[in-house]
Design an enzyme around this catalytic site. Structure first.
Site, mmCIF file in Angstrom:
data_model
loop_
_atom_site.group_PDB
_atom_site.id
_atom_site.type_symbol
_atom_site.label_atom_id
_atom_site.label_comp_id
_atom_site.label_asym_id
_atom_site.label_seq_id
_atom_site.Cartn_x
_atom_site.Cartn_y
_atom_site.Cartn_z
ATOM 1 N N PHE A 73 69.137 67.402 44.011
ATOM 2 C CA PHE A 73 68.405 66.321 44.689
ATOM 3 C C PHE A 73 66.920 66.610 44.851
ATOM 4 C CE2 PHE A 73 67.000 67.083 49.064
ATOM 5 C CZ PHE A 73 67.618 68.269 49.419
ATOM 6 N N LYS A 74 66.524 67.882 44.739
ATOM 7 C CA LYS A 74 65.114 68.222 44.914
ATOM 8 C C LYS A 74 64.213 67.479 43.916
ATOM 9 C CE LYS A 74 65.947 71.521 48.054
ATOM 10 N NZ LYS A 74 67.380 71.787 48.026
ATOM 11 N N ASP A 75 64.776 67.147 42.750
ATOM 12 C CA ASP A 75 63.983 66.422 41.747
ATOM 13 C C ASP A 75 63.465 65.082 42.272
ATOM 14 O OD1 ASP A 75 64.211 68.216 39.531
ATOM 15 O OD2 ASP A 75 66.234 67.464 39.129
#
Ligand SMILES: *Cc1c(COP(=O)(O)O)cnc(C)c1O
Length: 471
Positions: free
Chosen positions: A111-113
């Site tokens: 999810f960091k993207d």
């Protein structure tokens, strides 16, 4: 819109200054001086927007006129053009009470993207517009580092150094970071755990002389823009799910470590999104669970688990929540944080805890249960959860009431954590992007867990000439 520090000793700043500041100069965290409230009528108007359109609507409340709309639009379009799903963060129904929000369709499969693809574009934009040198410095429990490196790769005027805990990240996480052989990327593998990496980073950002001299910029969720970018998918998921669940209460279950993702949900809630409960899922590093149960915020012993990205004891973003919990009183926050530094714990009184319980639930998932949940959902629903996502699902199962539906976050793709999947006797086919990493050479420097050593490495890195940074 101006931004202030949770500790009250920073003059109000604009959006771009806040992004560049990262950690607040007084050691606190930057937050909006006033949270904009989205009316129910506006929410209805947003129901059929694309992810990118929704992103723009939300950001327009926060960027003031510091970035022209056309420029922002272009950045958003570029940021999400790298995602493998046209919905960016698709919502998948699993049962009639459970939805999974897939946050892993970006370049590094976690999810960091979602926030860091945008942040890479934003830093590049600021660098070009203002002639700013950008030296990104960050700590990672595995996913932030990979996402940040992918976010700024090949962008002019930017150098990035990431600290990760040596041998405490998954193989794929390590490869995603260390197979990048660009002159503007430095990977330091620190003989310690994530909390050690985060502490060193916070000390370096707290040294305003060093920070200024080397143009240090943050990519961790201490940076407010990451929090804000993550609010978008709360709105997006809510607006999808409410269409078929008009009368249900909608909960979110969030695999958590640094409290960044949960705080984004809290911000969405304060902006008027009618979320019922935010369920905080942790692994055996359960400081957040213990806080919700007892009111005591106190780090325990560090444990390595199947969900390494959540192997965190000190949750940086907790301070942002604390600010609202004590009635937006920066003096109280400062006093609490000083106490935390001196005595290693904070205790919140019973009355304030009632407020906490109205908004949050929390559950710490044991290693064995995590694997059981993965096996169960594969067998019963033909859906393969990664170990972080499985923690979120276990927490949903613990806290689901009548007439409630839950959106549980899939924070990573299972291919990133094949070690745990194999333990469940499940064979998965790795995506080609991950498969190809397995045979690539790695570039990293293993260093002692010491601030002096990191400073030495950074100074050498910044004095090295690279053709990409001279602008
Ligand atoms: C970073 C991460 C988390 C924890 O998110 P926080 O914002 O730090 O609470 C959970 N799952 C995965 C896969 C992550 O990469």
């Amino acid at each position: 819109m101006k931004y202030i520090s949770t500790r009250g000793n920073v003059e109000p700043r604009g959006f771009i200054e806040t992004v560049l500041m990262g950690l607040a100069d007084d050691g606190g965290l930057m937050i909006p001086a006033e949270i904009p409230v989205i009316s129910p009528a506006t929410l209805v108007e947003w129901e059929n927007l694309s992810y990118q359109e929704l992103f723009l609507e939300i950001f327009l409340y926060y960027v003031n006129d510091e970035i022209p709309l056309e420029d922002l639009k272009e950045m958003v379009a570029k940021s999400y053009s790298t995602f493998r799903d046209p919905a960016i963060t698709p919502v998948k129904p699993i049962t009639d009470k459970l939805y999974v929000l897939e946050l892993f369709h970006g370049p590094t499969f976690a999810f960091k993207d979602v926030a860091l693809q945008f942040m890479g574009e934003l830093y590049s934009y600021i660098s070009k517009k203002q002639g700013e040198i950008i030296h990104i410095l960050g700590a990672t429990s595995g996913d932030t580092g990979a996402a940040a490196i992918q976010g700024v790769r090949g962008k002019e005027g930017i150098r990035i150094c990431v600290l990760h805990p040596h041998q405490k990240v998954s193989k794929v996480q390590e490869l995603q970071m260390t197979t990048v052989n660009d002159a503007n990327v430095l990977n330091l593998s620190v003989k310690g755990n994530f909390d050690d990496c985060q502490r060193i980073i916070k000390e370096l950002f707290g040294d305003l002389g060093f920070k200024g001299e080397h143009h240090l910029r943050a990519i961790n969720s201490i940076n407010f823009v990451r929090i804000l970018a993550q609010t978008v998918y709360y709105f997006y998921a809510y607006l999808q799910v409410v269409k078929t669940n008009k009368d249900a209460s909608i909960n979110f279950s969030i695999p958590s470590g640094n409290f960044g993702n949960v705080f984004s949900g809290y911000l969405a809630k304060r902006m008027g999104l009618p979320v019922n409960k935010l369920i905080i899922a942790t692994n055996e590093n359960n400081i957040l669970e213990r806080f919700i149960q007892t009111g005591e915020y106190k780090p325990g012993d560090f444990l390595s688990t199947y969900s390494p990205s959540m192997d965190i004891q000190i949750a940086s973003n907790f301070e942002r929540y604390l600010y609202y919990l004590v009635g937006e009183d920066a003096e109280k926050v400062s006093a609490y944080m000083k106490k935390f530094q001196d005595e290693g714990q904070i205790v919140i009184g019973a009355e304030a805890m009632q407020q906490v319980h109205a908004e949050f639930a929390a559950y710490g998932v044991k290693n064995a249960e995590c694997l059981q949940v993965i096996s169960k959902y594969k067998a019963n629903h033909e859906y393969l959860l990664d170990p972080h996502t499985a923690c979120g699902i276990a927490a949903y199962e613990t806290y689901s009431g009548d007439n409630e539906v839950c959106v549980s976050f899939a924070t990573a793709h299972p291919a990133k954590f094949d070690e745990a999947i194999k333990l469940c006797n499940i064979e998965q086919v790795l995506p080609a992007e991950i498969q190809q990493l397995l045979v690539m050479p790695q570039y990293q420097t293993i260093v002692d867990n010491s601030k002096e050593e990191i400073v030495k490495q950074l100074e050498a890195f910044y004095s090295r000439a690279t053709d990409v940074v001279e602008n």
